[in-house]
Each structure stands twice: as structure tokens, then as C-alpha cells.
Scaffold this motif. Structure first.
Motif, PDB file in Angstrom:
ATOM      1  N   ARG A   1      15.781  17.175  -0.453  1.00  0.00           N
ATOM      2  CA  ARG A   1      15.526  18.534  -0.205  1.00  0.00           C
ATOM      3  C   ARG A   1      14.334  19.233   0.647  1.00  0.00           C
ATOM      4  NH1 ARG A   1      10.957  18.583  -3.378  1.00  0.00           N
ATOM      5  NH2 ARG A   1      10.850  16.691  -4.601  1.00  0.00           N
ATOM      6  N   VAL A   2      13.362  18.184   0.867  1.00  0.00           N
ATOM      7  CA  VAL A   2      12.362  18.610   1.925  1.00  0.00           C
ATOM      8  C   VAL A   2      13.056  18.468   3.252  1.00  0.00           C
ATOM      9  CG1 VAL A   2      10.070  18.029   2.892  1.00  0.00           C
ATOM     10  CG2 VAL A   2      10.649  18.003   0.277  1.00  0.00           C
ATOM     11  N   LEU A   3      13.588  17.543   3.665  1.00  0.00           N
ATOM     12  CA  LEU A   3      14.278  17.238   4.963  1.00  0.00           C
ATOM     13  C   LEU A   3      15.115  18.499   5.245  1.00  0.00           C
ATOM     14  CD1 LEU A   3      14.719  15.762   7.405  1.00  0.00           C
ATOM     15  CD2 LEU A   3      16.524  14.477   6.146  1.00  0.00           C
ATOM     16  N   LEU A   4      15.888  18.839   4.304  1.00  0.00           N
ATOM     17  CA  LEU A   4      17.142  19.888   4.464  1.00  0.00           C
ATOM     18  C   LEU A   4      16.186  21.451   4.442  1.00  0.00           C
ATOM     19  CD1 LEU A   4      19.884  19.142   1.979  1.00  0.00           C
ATOM     20  CD2 LEU A   4      20.051  18.971   4.480  1.00  0.00           C
ATOM     21  N   LEU A   5      15.105  21.349   3.729  1.00  0.00           N
ATOM     22  CA  LEU A   5      14.395  22.666   3.970  1.00  0.00           C
ATOM     23  C   LEU A   5      13.874  22.838   5.254  1.00  0.00           C
ATOM     24  CD1 LEU A   5      13.191  25.207   2.700  1.00  0.00           C
ATOM     25  CD2 LEU A   5      11.352  23.809   1.911  1.00  0.00           C
ATOM     26  N   HIS A   6      13.247  22.014   5.821  1.00  0.00           N
ATOM     27  CA  HIS A   6      12.535  21.984   7.074  1.00  0.00           C
ATOM     28  C   HIS A   6      13.197  21.614   8.305  1.00  0.00           C
ATOM     29  CE1 HIS A   6       8.709  22.862   5.107  1.00  0.00           C
ATOM     30  NE2 HIS A   6       9.257  22.236   4.254  1.00  0.00           N
ATOM     31  N   ARG A   7      14.046  20.569   8.237  1.00  0.00           N
ATOM     32  CA  ARG A   7      14.719  20.224   9.307  1.00  0.00           C
ATOM     33  C   ARG A   7      16.307  20.036   9.338  1.00  0.00           C
ATOM     34  NH1 ARG A   7      10.784  18.154  13.057  1.00  0.00           N
ATOM     35  NH2 ARG A   7       8.851  19.005  12.406  1.00  0.00           N
ATOM     36  N   GLY A   8      16.862  20.876   8.233  1.00  0.00           N
ATOM     37  CA  GLY A   8      18.413  20.390   8.068  1.00  0.00           C
ATOM     38  C   GLY A   8      19.087  20.849   9.092  1.00  0.00           C
ATOM     39  N   ASP A   9      18.607  22.027  10.122  1.00  0.00           N
ATOM     40  CA  ASP A   9      19.396  22.388  11.323  1.00  0.00           C
ATOM     41  C   ASP A   9      18.958  21.732  12.423  1.00  0.00           C
ATOM     42  OD1 ASP A   9      16.785  23.424  11.163  1.00  0.00           O
ATOM     43  OD2 ASP A   9      17.806  25.465  12.005  1.00  0.00           O
ATOM     44  N   GLY A  10      18.344  20.541  12.501  1.00  0.00           N
ATOM     45  CA  GLY A  10      17.214  20.337  13.534  1.00  0.00           C
ATOM     46  C   GLY A  10      17.866  18.779  13.880  1.00  0.00           C
ATOM     47  N   ILE A  11      18.902  18.618  14.444  1.00  0.00           N
ATOM     48  CA  ILE A  11      19.477  17.375  14.813  1.00  0.00           C
ATOM     49  C   ILE A  11      19.540  17.124  16.517  1.00  0.00           C
ATOM     50  CG2 ILE A  11      20.715  16.724  12.846  1.00  0.00           C
ATOM     51  CD1 ILE A  11      23.260  17.542  14.131  1.00  0.00           C
TER      52      ILE A  11
ATOM     53  N   PRO B   1       5.196  18.556  -4.092  1.00  0.00           N
ATOM     54  CA  PRO B   1       4.245  17.616  -4.305  1.00  0.00           C
ATOM     55  C   PRO B   1       4.441  16.226  -3.883  1.00  0.00           C
ATOM     56  CG  PRO B   1       5.538  17.978  -6.510  1.00  0.00           C
ATOM     57  CD  PRO B   1       5.917  19.232  -5.253  1.00  0.00           C
ATOM     58  N   ASP B   2       5.784  15.934  -3.441  1.00  0.00           N
ATOM     59  CA  ASP B   2       5.871  14.599  -3.068  1.00  0.00           C
ATOM     60  C   ASP B   2       6.663  14.690  -1.766  1.00  0.00           C
ATOM     61  OD1 ASP B   2       8.211  15.605  -4.347  1.00  0.00           O
ATOM     62  OD2 ASP B   2       8.567  13.827  -5.435  1.00  0.00           O
ATOM     63  N   ALA B   3       6.176  15.540  -0.578  1.00  0.00           N
ATOM     64  CA  ALA B   3       7.115  15.654   0.385  1.00  0.00           C
ATOM     65  C   ALA B   3       7.159  14.486   1.235  1.00  0.00           C
ATOM     66  CB  ALA B   3       6.267  16.869   1.382  1.00  0.00           C
ATOM     67  N   LEU B   4       6.352  13.579   1.275  1.00  0.00           N
ATOM     68  CA  LEU B   4       6.495  12.405   1.842  1.00  0.00           C
ATOM     69  C   LEU B   4       5.785  11.259   1.208  1.00  0.00           C
ATOM     70  CD1 LEU B   4       5.021  13.080   5.671  1.00  0.00           C
ATOM     71  CD2 LEU B   4       7.550  12.424   4.743  1.00  0.00           C
ATOM     72  N   MET B   5       6.517   9.922   1.026  1.00  0.00           N
ATOM     73  CA  MET B   5       6.022   8.874   0.372  1.00  0.00           C
ATOM     74  C   MET B   5       5.906   7.732   1.557  1.00  0.00           C
ATOM     75  SD  MET B   5       6.841   7.049  -2.983  1.00  0.00           S
ATOM     76  CE  MET B   5       6.835   8.328  -3.931  1.00  0.00           C
ATOM     77  N   LEU B   6       4.666   7.088   1.686  1.00  0.00           N
ATOM     78  CA  LEU B   6       4.588   6.176   2.703  1.00  0.00           C
ATOM     79  C   LEU B   6       4.092   4.850   2.092  1.00  0.00           C
ATOM     80  CD1 LEU B   6       3.024   9.066   3.945  1.00  0.00           C
ATOM     81  CD2 LEU B   6       3.769   7.814   6.042  1.00  0.00           C
ATOM     82  N   ILE B   7       4.650   3.923   2.507  1.00  0.00           N
ATOM     83  CA  ILE B   7       4.580   2.295   2.051  1.00  0.00           C
ATOM     84  C   ILE B   7       4.673   1.237   3.095  1.00  0.00           C
ATOM     85  CG2 ILE B   7       5.465   0.781   0.420  1.00  0.00           C
ATOM     86  CD1 ILE B   7       7.339   4.084   0.446  1.00  0.00           C
ATOM     87  N   ALA B   8       3.489   0.644   2.985  1.00  0.00           N
ATOM     88  CA  ALA B   8       3.181  -0.756   3.871  1.00  0.00           C
ATOM     89  C   ALA B   8       3.274  -1.894   3.312  1.00  0.00           C
ATOM     90  CB  ALA B   8       1.936  -0.349   4.772  1.00  0.00           C
ATOM     91  N   ASP B   9       3.900  -2.849   3.842  1.00  0.00           N
ATOM     92  CA  ASP B   9       3.820  -4.264   2.902  1.00  0.00           C
ATOM     93  C   ASP B   9       2.737  -5.082   3.387  1.00  0.00           C
ATOM     94  OD1 ASP B   9       4.414  -5.316   5.528  1.00  0.00           O
ATOM     95  OD2 ASP B   9       6.666  -5.532   5.178  1.00  0.00           O
ATOM     96  N   ALA B  10       2.429  -6.005   2.635  1.00  0.00           N
ATOM     97  CA  ALA B  10       1.172  -6.677   2.879  1.00  0.00           C
ATOM     98  C   ALA B  10       1.233  -7.261   4.308  1.00  0.00           C
ATOM     99  CB  ALA B  10       0.950  -7.694   1.816  1.00  0.00           C
ATOM    100  N   ASP B  11       2.091  -7.669   4.926  1.00  0.00           N
ATOM    101  CA  ASP B  11       2.398  -8.254   6.312  1.00  0.00           C
ATOM    102  C   ASP B  11       1.847  -7.218   7.317  1.00  0.00           C
ATOM    103  OD1 ASP B  11       3.175 -10.856   5.328  1.00  0.00           O
ATOM    104  OD2 ASP B  11       5.233 -10.086   5.379  1.00  0.00           O
ATOM    105  N   ALA B  12       2.038  -5.959   7.010  1.00  0.00           N
ATOM    106  CA  ALA B  12       1.767  -5.037   7.983  1.00  0.00           C
ATOM    107  C   ALA B  12       0.311  -4.733   7.687  1.00  0.00           C
ATOM    108  CB  ALA B  12       2.536  -3.740   7.847  1.00  0.00           C
TER     109      ALA B  12
ATOM    110  N   ALA C   1       0.794  -1.229   0.044  1.00  0.00           N
ATOM    111  CA  ALA C   1       0.050  -0.002   0.118  1.00  0.00           C
ATOM    112  C   ALA C   1       0.882   1.209  -0.290  1.00  0.00           C
ATOM    113  CB  ALA C   1      -0.974  -0.031   1.170  1.00  0.00           C
ATOM    114  N   LEU C   2       0.552   2.129  -0.803  1.00  0.00           N
ATOM    115  CA  LEU C   2       1.408   3.240  -0.979  1.00  0.00           C
ATOM    116  C   LEU C   2       0.713   4.684  -1.122  1.00  0.00           C
ATOM    117  CD1 LEU C   2       4.556   3.682  -3.080  1.00  0.00           C
ATOM    118  CD2 LEU C   2       2.797   5.343  -3.416  1.00  0.00           C
ATOM    119  N   VAL C   3       1.059   5.601  -0.577  1.00  0.00           N
ATOM    120  CA  VAL C   3       0.305   6.958  -0.652  1.00  0.00           C
ATOM    121  C   VAL C   3       1.401   7.994  -0.816  1.00  0.00           C
ATOM    122  CG1 VAL C   3       0.399   7.541   1.812  1.00  0.00           C
ATOM    123  CG2 VAL C   3      -1.599   8.541   0.387  1.00  0.00           C
ATOM    124  N   VAL C   4       1.120   9.115  -1.509  1.00  0.00           N
ATOM    125  CA  VAL C   4       2.218  10.238  -1.737  1.00  0.00           C
ATOM    126  C   VAL C   4       1.445  11.426  -0.965  1.00  0.00           C
ATOM    127  CG1 VAL C   4       3.337  11.577  -3.335  1.00  0.00           C
ATOM    128  CG2 VAL C   4       3.059   9.324  -3.974  1.00  0.00           C
ATOM    129  N   ALA C   5       2.189  12.055  -0.111  1.00  0.00           N
ATOM    130  CA  ALA C   5       1.535  13.077   0.747  1.00  0.00           C
ATOM    131  C   ALA C   5       2.435  14.323  -0.112  1.00  0.00           C
ATOM    132  CB  ALA C   5       1.637  12.965   1.968  1.00  0.00           C
TER     133      ALA C   5
END
Length: 309
Positions: A196-206, A86-97, A76-80
Motif C-alpha cells: 500500500r505504501v509502494l502504490l501510494l508513492h511509487r505506484g505510477d513510477g516504473i 507507521p511501518d513504511a519500511l522495515m530493514l533487516i540485516a543478517d549477522a554476516d552483514a 538486526a531490524l528496524v521499523v521506519a
């Protein structure tokens, strides 16, 4: 002597993202996953009939094109999308999950092993996956100035033929793998995020949560200080008697308009078209003045306007 860094093409960076320093990216992605994990766990377990443990399995560098597994159609897959991508997150779950979630949601025996799903997912199973994906995305989204700005509600999860036809925009990504664990079975779901999304929003957040809160307070204090130093133009407006359009058209520069005896003495003090205070018009020596009486109350003025004079 240290070699100077080569200039980067901003157009290429915008299209493909910036891989940056691998260690920095992995630390930022791991911090994001660990911060979201308690909220994901709580949201999921509020909906199922027996507890499911969720662990962050790994954080690696990847590419967005690797999100889809070759020759697998029952993931199962969804693009958020977000405000910045337009593709800030992509979430994928396998059939076992998905099988584990179906068992836990519909009151299955927690000690009985779930049967693996070998077929394409049904609409009910995809709806269930969508619920889990949205809870995960909300946890990852965060809040405040560093939120990912994910757009909710998200699209429904896809599988089967739709998954096979999906075209993924490639580019450098981070891959966060989570494992679902219960006596009845286990499964895995993946979060893919463009670098690029991670660096834009959380690049300084470790840093950890405490450091982030302190950093936010520091920036808020600096911002407020700069705002307090900003100069704004104040305007005091005095209400006059009513005039017809004909009378208004006859006004000329330098004309003196007399105030009627029953003219109200109250005036409004405004800044940038926002009324701040109700004042009283007066004079001090050779200077005209306004004395602040009270903060402006739009509700009170509306009620006063309804009363006959």
C-alpha cells in the motif's frame, strides 16, 4: 468477453494493502531499489576502511510477517515510520552483514575472512546497523512530491530479546534483497515495504530517472498554469493617523475620515494577507488608483521603522 473486476472493500485495502498487479508491483519496487542503490553504496563506503560492493539480489512479493526469520535472534531490524504509515519500511540485516560492516568500519584486514557472529548482537553492533539502515532509508526516501516522507531520525535497530518480542503488523509487501560483498566476506540486508505504501508513492513510477524528471517538469508546468489562472482578491491599505480606542469606538457607517496633510501617500498592495508591493495612492479622473512603486521589502520597512520621524 472480459469479466468485470469485483469491487474492493476500501477498509480491507487500507488495513492490508492492495496486491495490485504482481508485475507492476515488482517493476515499481525494482525501480525504487535501483534508483537508491548508488546513494546507498556511496553513503556506506564513505564510512568504511575498505570498499564494500552492494548489489540488488532480488525483488519479490512477500508479506510483512515474513520479515522476521523464525528462531533467528541475531538479525538486526528496524521499523521506519512515515507521514502516511507507521511501518513504511522495515530493514533487516543478517549477522554476516553486521560482521562484515564491523570489520570494514574498524580497519580490519580486507583479505582476512570475518568470523561469523553466532551470538546476539552487542550495542555497538546495533549502533552500526542503525547507521547503515538510516543511510539506506534516506536513499529510498527520495525527494520531491514522490518522496516516501520517512521520519528521521529513525529508531535504533533491535536484536535478541527485543527482536523476538516484536509484533509485526501483517499485510502484502514487497521484498528487496541486497547483498554486501567484499574479499573478507559477504552478507545480506533486506528492505520490506507494504504494498500500500509502494502504490501510494511509487505506484505510477516504473520509468527511468530521465522519464521521472520529465514527468515532474510536466506536472510542475500544469500546476503552475492552474495557479496562474486562479483569481485572488487584491487589497490596498492606506495608513492613517493614530486613533485612540475611544475614537475608534465612535466611528459609524458612512462617516468620512479626513486624511491629515502629513499623511503618507504610500500604500500596500496585498493578496491573502501577504503584502506584495509598495504603491502610491492617487486619482485618475473619477477613479482612485494605486501606482506600483516597488516590491514590498519587509526588511527595509523594519529599518525605516527604527528611524525617528
Amino acid at each position: 468477453m472480459t469479466e468485470l473486476a469485483q469491487p474492493r472493500n476500501p477498509i480491507v485495502e487500507r488495513l492490508l494493502g492492495d496486491t495490485g498487479e504482481p508485475d507492476h508491483l515488482i517493476k515499481a519496487a525494482r525501480s525504487l531499489g535501483l534508483r537508491a542503490l548508488p546513494a546507498i553504496r556511496q553513503s556506506l563506503n564513505e564510512q568504511v576502511s575498505y570498499p564494500i560492493e552492494i548489489e540488488m539480489e532480488s525483488v519479490t512479493l512477500s508479506r510483512m510477517a515474513e520479515a522476521k526469520r523464525a528462531d533467528v535472534t541475531n538479525d538486526a531490524l528496524v521499523v521506519a515510520a512515515s507521514a502516511t504509515s507507521p511501518d513504511a519500511l522495515m530493514l533487516i540485516a543478517d549477522a554476516d552483514a553486521i560482521a562484515l560492516l564491523v570489520s570494514a568500519l574498524f580497519g580490519g584486514d580486507p583479505d582476512m575472512k570475518v568470523s561469523p557472529i553466532q551470538r546476539d548482537l552487542t550495542s555497538i553492533e546495533l549502533e552500526l546497523a542503525s547507521v547503515v539502515f538510516e543511510a539506506t532509508a534516506k536513499a529510498l526516501n527520495g525527494s520531491g512530491v514522490r518522496a516516501l516522507s520517512i521520519k528521521f531520525p529513525m529508531l535504533s535497530a533491535i536484536s535478541g530479546v527485543d527482536l523476538k518480542k516484536l509484533i509485526v503488523r501483517d499485510g502484502p509487501a514487497v521484498r528487496i534483497a541486497f547483498t554486501l560483498l567484499a574479499p573478507s566476506g559477504e552478507g545480506r540486508f533486506i528492505v520490506m515495504m507494504p504494498q500500500r505504501v509502494l502504490l501510494l508513492h511509487r505506484g505510477d513510477g516504473i520509468a527511468d530517472q530521465g522519464d521521472e524528471q520529465q514527468q515532474e517538469k510536466t506536472w510542475r508546468a500544469r500546476f503552475s498554469e492552474e495557479v496562474m489562472r486562479s483569481a485572488v482578491k487584491l487589497e490596498a491599505t492606506i495608513p492613517l493617523s493614530r486613533m485612540t480606542l475611544a475614537e475608534l469606538s465612535e466611528l459609524v457607517v458612512g462617516q468620512v475620515i479626513e486624511l491629515p496633510e502629513a499623511a503618507p501617500v504610500n500604500t500596500r498592495l496585498s493578496a491573502r494577507r501577504k503584502t506584495l508591493y509598495t504603491c502610491e495612492f492617487g486619482r485618475l479622473g473619477q477613479n482612485f488608483t494605486v501606482q506600483i512603486i516597488e516590491p514590498y521589502d519587509a526588511g527595509k520597512e523594519f529599518i525605516d521603522g527604527l528611524m525617528p520621524r
